[in-house]
Design a protein around this motif. Structure first.
Motif, short mmCIF file in Angstrom:
data_model
loop_
_atom_site.label_atom_id
_atom_site.label_comp_id
_atom_site.label_asym_id
_atom_site.label_seq_id
_atom_site.Cartn_x
_atom_site.Cartn_y
_atom_site.Cartn_z
N ARG A 195 0.82 -1.21 0.00
CA ARG A 195 0.00 0.00 0.00
C ARG A 195 0.86 1.26 0.00
N ALA A 196 1.97 1.22 0.71
CA ALA A 196 2.88 2.37 0.71
C ALA A 196 3.53 2.57 -0.65
N ARG A 197 3.77 1.48 -1.35
CA ARG A 197 4.41 1.55 -2.67
C ARG A 197 3.41 2.03 -3.72
N LEU A 198 2.11 1.74 -3.53
CA LEU A 198 1.08 2.10 -4.50
C LEU A 198 0.03 2.99 -3.84
N PRO A 199 0.38 4.23 -3.52
CA PRO A 199 -0.57 5.08 -2.79
C PRO A 199 -1.82 5.43 -3.59
N ASP A 200 -1.75 5.39 -4.90
CA ASP A 200 -2.90 5.78 -5.73
C ASP A 200 -3.69 4.59 -6.25
N ALA A 201 -3.29 3.38 -5.89
CA ALA A 201 -3.99 2.19 -6.37
C ALA A 201 -5.03 1.72 -5.36
N ALA A 202 -5.98 0.96 -5.84
CA ALA A 202 -6.96 0.31 -4.97
C ALA A 202 -6.38 -1.04 -4.56
N VAL A 203 -5.84 -1.11 -3.35
CA VAL A 203 -5.22 -2.33 -2.84
C VAL A 203 -6.16 -2.95 -1.82
N THR A 204 -6.81 -4.05 -2.20
CA THR A 204 -7.75 -4.73 -1.30
C THR A 204 -7.03 -5.86 -0.58
N TYR A 205 -7.61 -6.27 0.55
CA TYR A 205 -6.99 -7.32 1.38
C TYR A 205 -8.05 -8.30 1.84
N ALA A 206 -7.71 -9.58 1.74
CA ALA A 206 -8.59 -10.64 2.25
C ALA A 206 -7.71 -11.76 2.79
N PRO A 207 -7.83 -12.12 4.08
CA PRO A 207 -6.95 -13.14 4.65
C PRO A 207 -7.27 -14.56 4.22
N GLY A 208 -8.52 -14.82 3.84
CA GLY A 208 -8.89 -16.22 3.58
C GLY A 208 -9.01 -16.97 4.89
N PRO A 209 -9.21 -18.29 4.84
CA PRO A 209 -9.32 -19.09 6.07
C PRO A 209 -8.05 -18.99 6.91
N GLU A 210 -8.22 -19.00 8.23
CA GLU A 210 -7.08 -18.89 9.13
C GLU A 210 -6.25 -20.17 9.11
N MET B 97 -11.89 -14.84 -2.69
CA MET B 97 -12.14 -15.03 -4.11
C MET B 97 -12.77 -13.78 -4.73
N ASP B 98 -13.68 -13.14 -3.99
CA ASP B 98 -14.30 -11.90 -4.49
C ASP B 98 -13.23 -10.82 -4.69
N SER B 99 -12.31 -10.73 -3.75
CA SER B 99 -11.23 -9.74 -3.86
C SER B 99 -10.36 -10.02 -5.08
N ALA B 100 -10.06 -11.30 -5.31
CA ALA B 100 -9.23 -11.68 -6.46
C ALA B 100 -9.93 -11.39 -7.77
N ARG B 101 -11.22 -11.65 -7.84
CA ARG B 101 -11.97 -11.42 -9.08
C ARG B 101 -11.98 -9.94 -9.47
N ALA B 102 -11.95 -9.05 -8.49
CA ALA B 102 -12.05 -7.62 -8.77
C ALA B 102 -10.70 -6.98 -9.07
N ALA C 104 -14.81 -20.17 7.99
CA ALA C 104 -13.70 -20.37 7.07
C ALA C 104 -14.16 -20.30 5.62
N GLU C 105 -15.33 -20.84 5.34
CA GLU C 105 -15.86 -20.80 3.98
C GLU C 105 -16.22 -19.36 3.57
N VAL C 106 -16.77 -18.61 4.50
CA VAL C 106 -17.07 -17.20 4.21
C VAL C 106 -15.78 -16.45 3.89
N ALA C 107 -14.73 -16.68 4.68
CA ALA C 107 -13.45 -16.03 4.45
C ALA C 107 -12.86 -16.44 3.10
#
Length: 309
Positions: A54-69, A104-109, A96-99
């Motif tokens: 995020r620091a390297r790409l201040p103008d980009a949309a950087v989303t985060y999703a941890p997935g299952p723990e 996957m939603d984050s990756a698709r976008a 875990a399935e919701v995560a």
């Protein structure tokens, strides 16, 4: 850090990326980034891989999703020694399935995906042996599902030991082994991913294909007969005995061409000296390279220079 794979020159990434998904249970883990070891708490606020990107790409949309723990099946007794450390209840299969689906939603976008996988800080070290070296939890399942989207994927590994990443080595174009990179680890990873720094690390250990291959000695014959001999027989009948990535392996953004190999004598006697030289040309397109474009150096001189450093 060690660049294990970079097919098609996917790395370094472009600075003008607009939509980046950072996915994985370790992507924003300060503990896994710093690697606590015997310390009772995280003394600083380490820069995670997510924060570094995020620091390297201040103008980009950087989303985060941890997935299952991910977690140890058998708790570490170190957890009881950590000041204020409380073992959280296990994530339910439903959560875990919701995560998983949120990742996957984050990756698709996204246009570019960075997966940050591996082991937590308490999964490696003292009292932390493993019977299997595969990625813990559902990490490989998530990696396969994200890769199936057909988008460019970079895999960053945070771990304290070699892991068996056979599927990733065959299907993921770019893999960076970051180990436990420390307090400024996120910035360091981002510097490499975006080409500010050329990765020059080499593996201090071999990466086995399976945990059952250990111990995997880099300097010993792994078979009953030398490879190529008439009686050659591999150590295993259900797989190759060779490591996935051997001791000393490591790529970089710089490429070289070798030409005009010269040997000072066609034949030598035992005890005689021989000089071998070759023309080495830097053929890299990476703009940050600081090596001269062409030079001629003897192998002996290169070895002496290497040892002197």
């Amino acid at each position: 850090m060690v660049l294990l794979q970079n097919e098609g020159g996917l790395l370094p990434l472009q600075q003008d990326l607009k939509k980046v998904a950072v996915i994985g249970p370790l992507a924003d883990s300060m503990a896994a980034t710093e690697g606590r070891g015997w310390s009772s708490a995280i003394s600083l606020r380490p820069v995670t891989v997510l924060a570094g990107i995020r620091a390297r790409l201040p103008d980009a949309a950087v989303t985060y999703a941890p997935g299952p723990e991910i977690r140890r099946d058998i708790p570490s007794w170190f957890e009881s020694l950590m000041a204020g450390e409380t073992r959280k209840p296990a994530q339910t299969p439903e959560d875990a399935e919701v995560a998983f689906q949120l990742a996957m939603d984050s990756a698709r976008a996204a246009d570019q995906i960075v997966m940050v996988l591996g082991e937590t800080d308490l999964m490696a070290g003292e009292a932390a042996s493993r019977a299997c070296l595969d990625l813990p939890g559902r990490q490989e399942e998530l990696l396969k599902a994200v890769a199936a989207l057909g988008k460019p994927v970079v895999l960053v590994l945070l771990n304290g030991r070699p892991l068996s990443i056979n599927w990733a080595a065959e299907h993921i174009p770019a893999i960076l082994e970051a180990w436990e990179p420390g307090s400024e680890g996120g910035h360091a990873v981002a510097d490499i991913l975006f080409g500010a720094v050329n990765p020059g690390g080499k593996l201090p250990v071999s990466f086995p294909r399976k945990g059952s291959h250990a111990p995997l000695y880099y300097a010993r014959n792994l078979t009953h007969s030398p490879e190529g001999s008439r009686m050659y027989n591999p150590r295993y009948w259900d797989g190759l005995p060779t490591p996935l990535y051997p001791f000393g392996f490591g790529l970089s953004y710089t490429t070289f061409a070798f030409a005009n190999l010269r040997v000072s004598a066609a034949q030598v006697k035992v005890g005689d000296a021989v000089t071998v030289s070759v023309d080495v040309t830097n053929t890299a397109q990476w703009p940050e390279t600081k090596w001269p474009s062409s030079t001629s150096i003897s192998v002996g001189a290169a070895i002496r220079a290497r040892c002197a450093n």
